[in-house]
Design a protein around this motif. Structure first.
Motif: not given
Length: 285
Positions: A203-204, A228-234
């Motif tokens: 996760v970034a 979408e809430e914290d903008g992180s991407v798996l």
């Protein structure tokens, strides 16, 4: 067309006797035209790129051509700074072995390498069949097979002390080493034939995700989920777990977290704990 600048001539052509053509200036010649700005720019870019091959003796003649082109460009135009730059480290130890290794590989020559790893007080001789010099992050490595046990491995050029031909042992190809496929699942250069391939998920955070998405850690990288809430991407990729992989993950700091496989999580946690302990030591100011 020759009168215009479409071909770069701008030739002073005139008509006489209503049917003949000639140059208004009898001394004009298209073979003596100065370079156009576009020609100059393209040639200068090409020279900047070709200079990267200067470390190889096999391209000695090319180096001479490049030198002449540079002289021509300097005369044709005022000097300018290169507009294309490649990462290089001219002070890197071991670069002097690039030329001999290239020739030994081209001539299918068995070699003996005097090699000294960082943890060894003295160098040791390795007799190998050389196959491929490979650059990674501005350092060079030689992929080769040891003649005693046919084990494929790599040797860093900056730890080589000497390279000499060994004419007592015939050269052998490694039919199982195909560079076009061998490096498809590896980050860096550390890999053996038995190194397992695993699926890694990480996760970034919002800050690091755009950089990783535009510059993937590996060609197999894909996006699995966006928060979408914290903008992180798996993200997910299929690679072998080696030193270079962990070094790359650590370079993102707190911006990246490995979530699987468990062995990778355990290894990265141990490395981070050891790093943190150095800063938690009472000996630190």
């Amino acid at each position: 067309m020759m009168r215009s600048d479409k071909l770069g001539y701008n030739a002073p052509i005139e008509v006489y006797d209503h049917k003949y053509y000639r140059y208004a200036d009898p001394d004009f010649s298209i073979t003596e035209l100065p370079m156009s700005q576009n020609d100059y720019d393209k040639l200068a870019e090409a020279v900047d790129m070709l200079r990267q091959y200067a470390d190889f003796d096999a391209f000695t003649e090319l180096s001479d051509v490049i030198g002449r082109l540079q002289d021509t460009l300097a005369i044709a135009k005022s000097e300018r700074a290169p507009i294309v730059d490649f990462e290089r480290n001219s002070n890197l130890m071991g670069l002097k072995f690039l030329n001999p290794l290239y020739n030994y590989i081209a001539n299918r020559q068995t070699i003996t390498v005097s090699y000294q790893p960082f943890n060894n007080p003295k160098p040791k001789d390795w007799t190998v069949w050389p196959y491929l010099p490979k650059e990674y992050r501005n350092r060079w490595f030689l992929f080769c097979t040891r003649t005693t046990d046919h084990r494929l491995f790599n040797l860093a050029l900056d730890r080589m002390k000497a390279v000499t031909p060994n004419r007592d042992i015939a050269f052998e190809d490694d039919k199982h080493f195909d560079p076009s496929t061998f490096f498809k699942d590896v980050i860096g250069v550390t890999k053996t034939r038995s190194t397992p391939l695993v699926t890694v998920r990480f996760v970034a955070n919002r800050e690091q995700a755009p950089y990783i998405e535009t510059k993937p850690v590996h060609s197999s990288q894909m996006v699995l989920e966006r928060n979408e809430e914290d903008g992180s991407v798996l993200f997910q990729c299929r690679v072998v777990l080696n030193f270079e992989f962990y070094a790359l993950m650590l370079s993102y700091g707190s911006g990246v977290k490995i979530v699987s496989p468990k062995c990778a999580v355990k290894t990265i946690r141990k490395m981070l704990n050891e790093a943190a302990e150095q800063y938690n030591s009472q000996n630190n100011l």
